[in-house]
Structure formats: C-alpha cells, structure tokens
Design a protein around this motif. Structure first.
Motif, PDB file in Angstrom:
ATOM      1  N   ALA A  10      24.965   1.561  33.424  1.00 48.44           N
ATOM      2  CA  ALA A  10      26.164   0.835  33.848  1.00 48.44           C
ATOM      3  C   ALA A  10      26.406   1.184  35.318  1.00 48.44           C
ATOM      4  CB  ALA A  10      27.361   1.197  32.984  1.00 48.44           C
ATOM      5  N   SER A  11      27.489   0.662  35.866  1.00 54.64           N
ATOM      6  CA  SER A  11      27.734   0.864  37.291  1.00 54.64           C
ATOM      7  C   SER A  11      28.186   2.286  37.614  1.00 54.64           C
ATOM      8  CB  SER A  11      28.794  -0.131  37.790  1.00 54.64           C
ATOM      9  OG  SER A  11      29.995   0.032  37.059  1.00 54.64           O
ATOM     10  N   ASP A  12      28.917   2.947  36.697  1.00 53.25           N
ATOM     11  CA  ASP A  12      29.455   4.268  36.996  1.00 53.25           C
ATOM     12  C   ASP A  12      29.014   5.347  36.017  1.00 53.25           C
ATOM     13  OD1 ASP A  12      30.788   3.153  34.905  1.00 53.25           O
ATOM     14  OD2 ASP A  12      32.798   3.728  35.566  1.00 53.25           O
ATOM     15  N   HIS A  13      28.358   4.981  34.922  1.00 56.24           N
ATOM     16  CA  HIS A  13      27.883   5.974  33.961  1.00 56.24           C
ATOM     17  C   HIS A  13      26.681   5.399  33.211  1.00 56.24           C
ATOM     18  CE1 HIS A  13      30.482   3.443  31.405  1.00 56.24           C
ATOM     19  NE2 HIS A  13      29.613   3.760  30.445  1.00 56.24           N
ATOM     20  N   HIS A  14      25.968   6.270  32.507  1.00 56.40           N
ATOM     21  CA  HIS A  14      24.795   5.865  31.746  1.00 56.40           C
ATOM     22  C   HIS A  14      24.790   6.600  30.409  1.00 56.40           C
ATOM     23  CE1 HIS A  14      23.570   4.375  35.670  1.00 56.40           C
ATOM     24  NE2 HIS A  14      23.594   5.617  36.136  1.00 56.40           N
ATOM     25  N   ASN A  53       3.097  18.166  32.536  1.00 54.17           N
ATOM     26  CA  ASN A  53       1.839  17.654  32.004  1.00 54.17           C
ATOM     27  C   ASN A  53       2.049  16.565  30.965  1.00 54.17           C
ATOM     28  OD1 ASN A  53       0.395  19.479  33.591  1.00 54.17           O
ATOM     29  ND2 ASN A  53       0.499  21.079  32.011  1.00 54.17           N
ATOM     30  N   ALA A  54       3.181  16.585  30.281  1.00 54.33           N
ATOM     31  CA  ALA A  54       3.484  15.584  29.257  1.00 54.33           C
ATOM     32  C   ALA A  54       4.910  15.088  29.437  1.00 54.33           C
ATOM     33  CB  ALA A  54       3.293  16.170  27.862  1.00 54.33           C
ATOM     34  N   PRO A  55       5.157  14.270  30.470  1.00 50.38           N
ATOM     35  CA  PRO A  55       6.518  13.780  30.710  1.00 50.38           C
ATOM     36  C   PRO A  55       6.942  12.775  29.652  1.00 50.38           C
ATOM     37  CG  PRO A  55       4.985  12.744  32.221  1.00 50.38           C
ATOM     38  CD  PRO A  55       4.199  13.773  31.477  1.00 50.38           C
ATOM     39  N   ALA A  56       8.210  12.790  29.326  1.00 52.47           N
ATOM     40  CA  ALA A  56       8.739  11.863  28.328  1.00 52.47           C
ATOM     41  C   ALA A  56       8.905  10.486  28.953  1.00 52.47           C
ATOM     42  CB  ALA A  56      10.070  12.368  27.793  1.00 52.47           C
ATOM     43  N   PRO A  57       8.433   9.427  28.292  1.00 49.92           N
ATOM     44  CA  PRO A  57       8.635   8.073  28.819  1.00 49.92           C
ATOM     45  C   PRO A  57      10.093   7.659  28.698  1.00 49.92           C
ATOM     46  CG  PRO A  57       7.587   7.976  26.674  1.00 49.92           C
ATOM     47  CD  PRO A  57       7.659   9.430  27.033  1.00 49.92           C
ATOM     48  N   ILE A  58      10.544   6.883  29.665  1.00 48.55           N
ATOM     49  CA  ILE A  58      11.950   6.493  29.733  1.00 48.55           C
ATOM     50  C   ILE A  58      12.039   4.975  29.770  1.00 48.55           C
ATOM     51  CG2 ILE A  58      14.070   6.651  31.102  1.00 48.55           C
ATOM     52  CD1 ILE A  58      13.002   9.302  32.197  1.00 48.55           C
ATOM     53  N   ALA A  59      12.897   4.418  28.924  1.00 47.88           N
ATOM     54  CA  ALA A  59      13.121   2.969  28.879  1.00 47.88           C
ATOM     55  C   ALA A  59      14.507   2.666  29.413  1.00 47.88           C
ATOM     56  CB  ALA A  59      12.978   2.443  27.455  1.00 47.88           C
ATOM     57  N   ILE A  60      14.589   1.673  30.296  1.00 39.51           N
ATOM     58  CA  ILE A  60      15.861   1.268  30.888  1.00 39.51           C
ATOM     59  C   ILE A  60      15.770  -0.219  31.188  1.00 39.51           C
ATOM     60  CG2 ILE A  60      15.127   1.834  33.232  1.00 39.51           C
ATOM     61  CD1 ILE A  60      17.992   2.816  33.776  1.00 39.51           C
ATOM     62  N   GLU A  61      16.898  -0.900  31.228  1.00 43.29           N
ATOM     63  CA  GLU A  61      16.907  -2.362  31.365  1.00 43.29           C
ATOM     64  C   GLU A  61      16.974  -2.831  32.814  1.00 43.29           C
ATOM     65  OE1 GLU A  61      18.891  -4.261  27.437  1.00 43.29           O
ATOM     66  OE2 GLU A  61      20.262  -3.125  28.701  1.00 43.29           O
ATOM     67  N   THR A  62      16.519  -2.020  33.737  1.00 44.99           N
ATOM     68  CA  THR A  62      16.490  -2.426  35.135  1.00 44.99           C
ATOM     69  C   THR A  62      15.337  -1.724  35.825  1.00 44.99           C
ATOM     70  OG1 THR A  62      17.752  -2.533  37.207  1.00 44.99           O
ATOM     71  CG2 THR A  62      18.064  -0.592  35.844  1.00 44.99           C
ATOM     72  N   SER A  63      14.867  -2.304  36.903  1.00 49.55           N
ATOM     73  CA  SER A  63      13.781  -1.701  37.677  1.00 49.55           C
ATOM     74  C   SER A  63      14.266  -1.207  39.032  1.00 49.55           C
ATOM     75  CB  SER A  63      12.653  -2.720  37.891  1.00 49.55           C
ATOM     76  OG  SER A  63      13.137  -3.864  38.587  1.00 49.55           O
ATOM     77  N   ARG A  64      15.560  -1.292  39.297  1.00 52.21           N
ATOM     78  CA  ARG A  64      16.090  -0.917  40.601  1.00 52.21           C
ATOM     79  C   ARG A  64      17.220   0.086  40.430  1.00 52.21           C
ATOM     80  NH1 ARG A  64      15.069  -6.423  40.771  1.00 52.21           N
ATOM     81  NH2 ARG A  64      13.621  -7.088  42.406  1.00 52.21           N
ATOM     82  N   GLY A  65      17.639   0.651  41.535  1.00 50.12           N
ATOM     83  CA  GLY A  65      18.755   1.570  41.523  1.00 50.12           C
ATOM     84  C   GLY A  65      18.319   2.992  41.848  1.00 50.12           C
ATOM     85  N   LEU A  66      19.297   3.837  42.205  1.00 52.10           N
ATOM     86  CA  LEU A  66      19.007   5.218  42.572  1.00 52.10           C
ATOM     87  C   LEU A  66      18.485   6.019  41.397  1.00 52.10           C
ATOM     88  CD1 LEU A  66      21.985   6.086  44.958  1.00 52.10           C
ATOM     89  CD2 LEU A  66      19.554   5.993  45.539  1.00 52.10           C
ATOM     90  N   ARG A  72      11.437   8.005  38.987  1.00 48.49           N
ATOM     91  CA  ARG A  72      10.060   7.730  39.374  1.00 48.49           C
ATOM     92  C   ARG A  72       9.537   8.791  40.331  1.00 48.49           C
ATOM     93  NH1 ARG A  72       9.457   1.642  41.310  1.00 48.49           N
ATOM     94  NH2 ARG A  72       7.255   2.240  41.204  1.00 48.49           N
ATOM     95  N   ALA A  73      10.418   9.335  41.176  1.00 46.22           N
ATOM     96  CA  ALA A  73      10.003  10.379  42.113  1.00 46.22           C
ATOM     97  C   ALA A  73       9.620  11.659  41.394  1.00 46.22           C
ATOM     98  CB  ALA A  73      11.117  10.647  43.119  1.00 46.22           C
ATOM     99  N   THR A  74      10.169  11.894  40.207  1.00 43.86           N
ATOM    100  CA  THR A  74       9.817  13.091  39.439  1.00 43.86           C
ATOM    101  C   THR A  74       8.498  12.936  38.689  1.00 43.86           C
ATOM    102  OG1 THR A  74      11.063  12.318  37.497  1.00 43.86           O
ATOM    103  CG2 THR A  74      12.250  13.650  39.124  1.00 43.86           C
ATOM    104  N   GLY A  75       7.897  11.756  38.725  1.00 45.01           N
ATOM    105  CA  GLY A  75       6.623  11.536  38.062  1.00 45.01           C
ATOM    106  C   GLY A  75       6.720  11.083  36.622  1.00 45.01           C
ATOM    107  N   ARG A  76       7.911  10.777  36.153  1.00 45.23           N
ATOM    108  CA  ARG A  76       8.070  10.344  34.771  1.00 45.23           C
ATOM    109  C   ARG A  76       7.813   8.835  34.658  1.00 45.23           C
ATOM    110  NH1 ARG A  76      11.418  14.566  35.559  1.00 45.23           N
ATOM    111  NH2 ARG A  76      11.584  16.100  33.876  1.00 45.23           N
TER     112      ARG A  76
END
Length: 413
Positions: A10-14, A53-66, A72-76
């Motif tokens: 969401a805009s202010d929380h997740h 070595n075994a990062p958890a995959p993350i699902a989210i409904e957007t491809s943009r945002g901080l 993505r910068a953490t390698g997950r």
C-alpha cells in the motif's frame, strides 16, 4: 525452497505473510513504508530460514517502488504478480469472496509455493539499463503529454483563431514547432497577429532558431495572418487569447521536457554495451533503440528463447482451441510500450531494409492488412534481435532475410 513470502503493498504500509512448503502460516506482520519497515521485513525473513545461499522468494503485485528496489538490491528473487492473477488465486482460499490485506499477502505467498514455475522473477538488469528504462519511459510520457497539450491548444485556437492553424498546417511539427510557439506568444489574438510587422516577424523567426529562408517565411506568415476570417466579439477574443497563453505555457513545458529527456536518454543509451548491436538494425536509432532496451533489459536469461520475447512484445499471435474450434488472433495482453516502438521500428525498416520491404510486401500479397503485415515484420525482427544479442553479433541483412535462389531453366538438347 521451504519458505515463501507474500507482500500486499500500500502507499504507507505493507502486509507480509510467510508460509512453508505445506502452506502453513509461519508469520505475519504489518510493516511501514520506510527504512524501519524494511529492516523489520529482513529480520522476519532471516528468522524463518532466509539465507544468502538460499534466499526466500518474494511475491508482490508491483515491479516498482523503493521496497522492490531495496529487496532486489539484497539479492532476493522478487516476483511481480499480476493483480488479475492474484484475484483468481484468491478464490481458491475462500468461496465467500472475502478480502483483506492479510489474506492477499497469504495468497501471494501461496502462488509461489504452488506455481512458482509459472511466474518469472524480475530481471536482473544492470544499473545502467534500469536508468535507461527510467529515462526512455519518461521521454515517451513527455511525448504523450506534448501531444495532449498540443491537441488542447489546437482545439481552443479552432474556436477563435483558425487563421493561425492554417498558417502552420504545412509544418511537420505543427503548432508544437518553436516558430509557431514564438508567434503565438507574441500575438495570441487575430487582431494582434494582423498587426505584426516584417521586422517583428523576422525577429521572432530568428529567436525561434530559424536560419534559412527567413525573408520568404516572413512574407508567407504576414500574408497568412492577415487573411480575413470569422471573429469572436472583441472582449471574448481577448479572454480567449489569455486562455491560449495559459495553454501555450503547458505546451512549452512539455516541449522542453521532451528535448531534455531525449538528450539524456540518447546520452545514456550510447554508453550501453548493447547499443551498437541494437542500432545496427534497420529502422532503429538511438532513441527508438533506447525504448527497446528499456523494455527488454540486458538480462539475457530473461527470455530463454525468441518466442518468449515475441509474446512479451505482443508480436506473436495467440491461439485459442477448443474441440473443433480454432482461432488465431492478435495478442492483446502485452507490453504496450514495446509494441508501440515496434510499430515505428517496422515502419521505418521498410525503407531501410530491402529484405524487410520484401517480407512486408509478401505478407500483403498473402492477404494481411497493413497492421498485421507490420506486426509480422516486427515479429521477424524480434527474432533476429534476440539472436544478435545472445550471440553478441550485429545485424546482417543477408542472414536476416536470405534471398531465395532463382531456379535455373535447363533446355534439353
């Protein structure tokens, strides 16, 4: 893979939900959209077995945002799930069609648990490619804004100043040209335009950057702006002139944005390693090539074959078969930006490549309409582009469109 993570943003929380390989809820939390919330999410993932070595995959409904950029910068691996797909999955967990942020986070986590192979993580593009994507998309948005601002101004001028539109209708850029904008800023009403002297018009042309044919253009504009036309009442005309100046400022800002973003996009694209290969294709320049690179990225593992790239661009048809019914139709679910630049690419290649022209003519002869023939040509070019980028080789006309040898006639003795 034992743990999957779903994030309903969401805009202010997740809302965050973690489930194991059996679908059991391991943890849930609501994090804020700031650095503290990111640290809370990373600690939650680490607590439940997430490692480097075994990062958890993350699902989210957007491809943009901080949040997505930092994850993505953490390698997950981050999976951008289409909201329509997530809505279909929600029906598997509740038949009452109830909806909540926590339920949506669980649905996203279970999507990766059950159907991870059906979805693709966000591509691992380089930082330069991501920067080019930002600039190219912003430049395309600015072009659309310029078109919209120009249409608004043109519609307004048609109501009280049609002579101005007639004076610049021959120009390729129309009222968006620098000369047209300079003349309108100096004389926004028919009365003021008719009073412009040759010296004033000459000064306006030079101010707008005109260097050749100034005297001829001065005479043409002077005659065109003095052609008798229907007029609004004087006070109404003055008011509409003020409105035209306000609309002109919007057009000026849009034109400035287009020029600045075009320069920045081309400058960044020319430094990319793939620029030389992309621009070797007929019909692709630095700007259109940057738009292509912005959408396909430089992660060569993103598309395992050319078919995936063609489907992503909407160039490949989609087949719907059921029983004896079989229909082959144009693909509507696609990357609209890539499809848009593909139309320009295919059209420009008709005059730059004899093979492309022959391919287009052949499709037209077989019964395709103009749009379908260009889409088929775009489909062919994408296959060549995928091959050239994979093999790191420039475009070759004879390889892309091999000539068919003419059969030799033998005369019996």
């Amino acid at each position: 893979m034992t743990v999957t993570c779903g994030i309903d943003w969401a805009s202010d929380h997740h809302d965050v939900a973690l489930v194991d390989h059996e679908g059991t809820l391991l943890a849930r939390a609501r994090i804020t959209d700031d650095l503290a919330g990111l640290h809370q999410l990373l600690e939650l993932l680490t607590t439940h077995g997430d490692t480097a070595n075994a990062p958890a995959p993350i699902a989210i409904e957007t491809s943009r945002g901080l949040l997505v950029a930092c994850l993505r910068a953490t390698g997950r691996p981050v999976y951008a799930i289409n909201p329509m797909a997530a809505a279909r999955y929600r029906d598997r967990h509740t038949v009452t069609r109830k909806k909540s942020d926590h339920l949506d986070a669980m649905v996203l986590a279970n999507i990766l648990r059950t159907d991870k192979a059906a979805h693709r993580p966000l591509p691992d593009d380089s930082e330069l490619a991501q920067a080019i994507a930002v600039l190219a998309r912003a430049q395309q948005d600015a072009v659309w804004d310029r078109t919209q601002a120009g249409n608004k101004l043109r519609s307004h001028l048609r109501e009280y100043f049609p002579g101005y539109l007639a004076a610049f209708q021959h120009n390729r850029e129309g009222i968006s040209s620098s000369v047209a904008r300079a003349v309108l800023a100096a004389a926004p009403t028919p009365e003021q335009a008719a009073k412009l002297t040759r010296a004033q018009l000459r000064s306006l042309l030079k101010k707008a950057g005109r260097q050749r044919g100034i005297e001829a253009e001065v005479e043409r504009l002077r005659d065109a702006l003095r052609v008798p036309q229907m007029r609004q009442p004087p006070q109404v005309e003055q008011a509409m002139g003020r409105q035209a100046i306000a609309l002109l400022r919007q057009l000026e800002a849009a034109c400035t944005s287009v020029d600045d973003l075009t320069e920045a996009t081309v400058e960044s694209f020319d430094t990319h390693p793939d620029a030389e290969i992309i621009t070797s294709f007929p019909g692709l320049g630095s700007l259109t090539g940057a738009r292509v690179l912005a959408e396909i990225g430089d992660d060569r593992s993103r598309f395992t074959d050319a078919k995936g790239l063609k489907a992503f661009a909407g160039a490949a048809p989609v087949t719907r078969a059921s029983g004896r019914s079989l229909a082959v139709m144009a693909r509507r679910v696609k990357n609209q930006r890539l499809a848009s630049v593909g139309y320009v690419w295919a059209f420009a290649s008709l005059t730059a490549s004899p093979g492309a022209r022959a391919h287009y003519d052949r499709r037209r002869t077989d019964g395709d309409r103009h749009t379908a023939a260009q889409r088929n040509l775009f489909n062919r070019m994408l296959g060549c582009l995928h091959h050239c980028l994979t093999k790191r080789t420039p475009y070759d006309e004879l390889t892309a469109f091999p000539t068919t040898p003419t059969p030799q006639l033998t005369i019996a003795a």
